[in-house]
Each structure stands twice: as C-alpha cells, then as structure tokens.
Scaffold this active site. Structure first.
Site, PDB file in Angstrom:
ATOM      1  N   LEU A 238       0.852  -1.184   0.000  1.00 20.47           N
ATOM      2  CA  LEU A 238       0.000   0.000   0.000  1.00 20.47           C
ATOM      3  C   LEU A 238       0.896   1.246   0.000  1.00 20.47           C
ATOM      4  O   LEU A 238       0.958   1.996   0.974  1.00 20.47           O
ATOM      5  CB  LEU A 238      -0.917  -0.010   1.219  1.00 20.47           C
ATOM      6  CG  LEU A 238      -1.963  -1.127   1.258  1.00 20.47           C
ATOM      7  CD1 LEU A 238      -2.673  -1.145   2.612  1.00 20.47           C
ATOM      8  CD2 LEU A 238      -2.974  -0.965   0.128  1.00 20.47           C
ATOM      9  N   HIS A 239       1.578   1.464  -1.130  1.00 17.95           N
ATOM     10  CA  HIS A 239       2.544   2.561  -1.201  1.00 17.95           C
ATOM     11  C   HIS A 239       1.871   3.917  -0.960  1.00 17.95           C
ATOM     12  O   HIS A 239       2.127   4.598   0.034  1.00 17.95           O
ATOM     13  CB  HIS A 239       3.222   2.577  -2.571  1.00 17.95           C
ATOM     14  CG  HIS A 239       3.996   1.352  -2.915  1.00 17.95           C
ATOM     15  ND1 HIS A 239       5.151   0.993  -2.266  1.00 17.95           N
ATOM     16  CD2 HIS A 239       3.772   0.392  -3.851  1.00 17.95           C
ATOM     17  CE1 HIS A 239       5.624  -0.131  -2.791  1.00 17.95           C
ATOM     18  NE2 HIS A 239       4.799  -0.517  -3.741  1.00 17.95           N
ATOM     19  N   ASP A 240       1.027   4.339  -1.898  1.00 18.29           N
ATOM     20  CA  ASP A 240       0.494   5.698  -1.886  1.00 18.29           C
ATOM     21  C   ASP A 240      -0.448   5.995  -0.719  1.00 18.29           C
ATOM     22  O   ASP A 240      -0.469   7.129  -0.221  1.00 18.29           O
ATOM     23  CB  ASP A 240      -0.194   5.998  -3.217  1.00 18.29           C
ATOM     24  CG  ASP A 240       0.785   6.017  -4.380  1.00 18.29           C
ATOM     25  OD1 ASP A 240       1.999   6.191  -4.137  1.00 18.29           O
ATOM     26  OD2 ASP A 240       0.348   5.851  -5.537  1.00 18.29           O
TER      27      ASP A 240
END
Length: 308
Positions: A238-240
């Site tokens: 869940l980068h962003d």
C-alpha cells in the site's frame, strides 16, 4: 483537527497518477473522518500516460461523491528524459486493476494544475502530497518560486533511502520516472517528508486483508477490493495510501532528518537513486519505521466511512 506548521488547519492537494494504490489513497483522503482538508487533486503522467491518469482521477472523485472537487491535469512527460512506458502489467489495462468506473461528463478544464496550485497557495498555506512522479511540482517551483513560503510541507511517496529499489537495484519508480524533477524538489528550501520503500514495503495488502474490504453492502469497499485484486505489484504494498494516513496519523510512523540528493546521471548505477544522509539540520524527514497493522486498519476505516 490536524494543523499545518503555521497552526492553521492543514489544506492538502494530492498530485497523483492513478494507479491502483493512488485510487486507494484518494479514498483515504476523501474520508469524512479525516482531520485534514483535501482541497484538490492534480494528475501527472507516471503509472500511465496523462490522458489516462487524468481520466482516472476525475472518475474516482466522481465515484467518491466529490465531483465538486477541482481535478486538474499536470505534466504529461518528464522534465528531460523520455517518458516512461505505461506499466499496464502492474495496474491493469485501465490503471485501476480492470475495475471500470463511470466517467463524469467531460468538461474543458479552466486552468492547469500549476495554475490551480498557485491560486490555492494565494489563499493560504498548502501541504503538497505528490504520490506519483514529481514533474508537476518541480515545474511549479520553477515557474512560480514565490509560492514556496505558502507551501507548508511536501509529503511525498517516493524513493528508497536504505533499502533496494523496485525498478532498478537502487531506484524507486516515482523518482526514477523523473529524477531531475525529484532533484528540484529535494533541493528546494521546503520542509519535506519522504515516505519511500523503506516504509511502504512493510505495509502489504495481503489477500486476507483485501477480502475484509469485500463487503457486499458497501460499494466503495467492494471497488477497493476489486482494484486491489487486479493490482499485480510483486510486493502488493500500500505505497500511496501511506501519505494520507501519515497526514491523519503521524504517530504510526517514525524516521530521521536527512539531507537527500538524487542521482540524475543517465546510464549510471545511481540513476533515480535517493541518497539520504542523516543530518539533524536536514530539511527532509525520511520515514523508515511504521505500524503496518495500524496503517491497514486506518485505510479500512477510512474506506468504510465513505457511505455505502
């Protein structure tokens, strides 16, 4: 209520390139329970060409019940390098993991992303949240350096300070896609928070967690689960979404002040690499610790707060 460094309520603009994880980030930022105010969204070429990221950003904000929110188009190519090919194999053919959203009625934008950000800065301090390549923000600073005092902070998703990259051995995608723009940002006299792979790779979107979103009675959560199922990132991270979560819950993260520079020599091993040197006087907080369970819980709570 979250406040900026000047004591006022934090007003945020998200610059994105949707992208599945961008879509989840916009859901989190749109939560009515958020303590910061999302005042606008800008789109940049990155995961996909600009025409696709702009389309997706507009469709997402309409789907989330915010058709009134300004959504503007930014940079359509990197500052100096050739555009990065679209990575459909990661985000699906449409950038949203194959999940189809109804497009809002087309309208002619009245201003560019840069013009919008300049206008927003004239009305009070703004926190800029780029979660794609940094091209639009770098062009903003080059065109209108007078806005710098009105930028409260730049909280960005990008870079890999003390871990390997995800495009090359040393470079993370958003920085590698336009390292010259990233160099402009890290050289600017603005407080920055770098949320890179050091943190985001710790926040996995495991299949079991994705299925907790698949509530048949909740359209937004169902959409999030469907998009994430079509997200073919090797790490399923869940980068962003870590950016809006940080704005709401900075207590879930930790890091250190650094001076950050970017490799811009084409063809070098360090092209697109973020070089972070710990320094108490540095203007970039590089995050490297995270309560991953806390982040996933906040993401889920935000999504489920978005009506049915």
């Amino acid at each position: 209520m979250k406040v900026g460094q000047n004591g006022r309520r934090l007003r945020a603009i998200i610059d994105c390139d949707p992208g599945v994880d961008d879509a989840i980030a916009l859901m989190v930022a749109s939560s009515p329970d958020s303590e910061f105010e999302l005042i606008g969204v800008t789109a940049v070429a990155g995961n996909l060409p600009l025409q696709d990221t702009f389309r997706n950003a507009r469709a997402l904000m309409a789907f989330l019940g915010r058709p009134d929110l300004p959504v503007l188009a930014g940079a359509d190519r990197p500052m100096t390098r050739e555009p990065v090919p679209a990575i459909h194999h990661i985000h699906g053919a449409n950038g949203l993991g194959g999940y189809e959203l109804e497009m809002p009625i087309a309208s002619t934008p009245t201003k560019t992303a840069i013009e919008y950000i300049i206008e927003a800065c004239s009305q009070g301090p703004v926190t800029l949240c780029p979660i794609g390549p940094l091209t639009t923000i770098a062009q903003l600073l080059a065109k209108a350096p007078e806005v710098i005092p009105a930028i409260d902070r730049i909280v960005l998703m990008g870079g890999a300070a003390f871990v390997p990259g995800n495009v090359t051995q040393t470079a993370e995608f958003n920085i590698w896609a336009d390292p010259h723009a990233a160099a402009v940002i890290f050289n600017a006299p603005i407080e920055k928070v770098m949320i890179g792979l050091d943190v985001t790779l710790q926040v996995g979107a495991e299949p079991s967690w994705i299925e907790t979103l698949a509530n048949p009675g909740h359209r937004t959560a169902l959409a999030a689960a469907a998009m994430l199922r079509g997200y073919n990132s090797g790490s399923m991270a869940l980068h962003d979404p870590c950016v809006p979560v940080f704005l709401d819950r900075p207590d879930l993260f930790d890091g250190q002040r650094c001076r950050v520079s970017v490799g811009t020599e084409d063809g070098s091993d360090g092209y697109g690499q973020t070089f972070a040197t710990p320094d108490p006087s540095g203007d970039t907080i590089v995050l490297n610790k995270v309560d991953a369970d806390g982040v996933r819980a906040h993401v889920a709570e935000a999504i489920f707060s978005l009506g049915d």
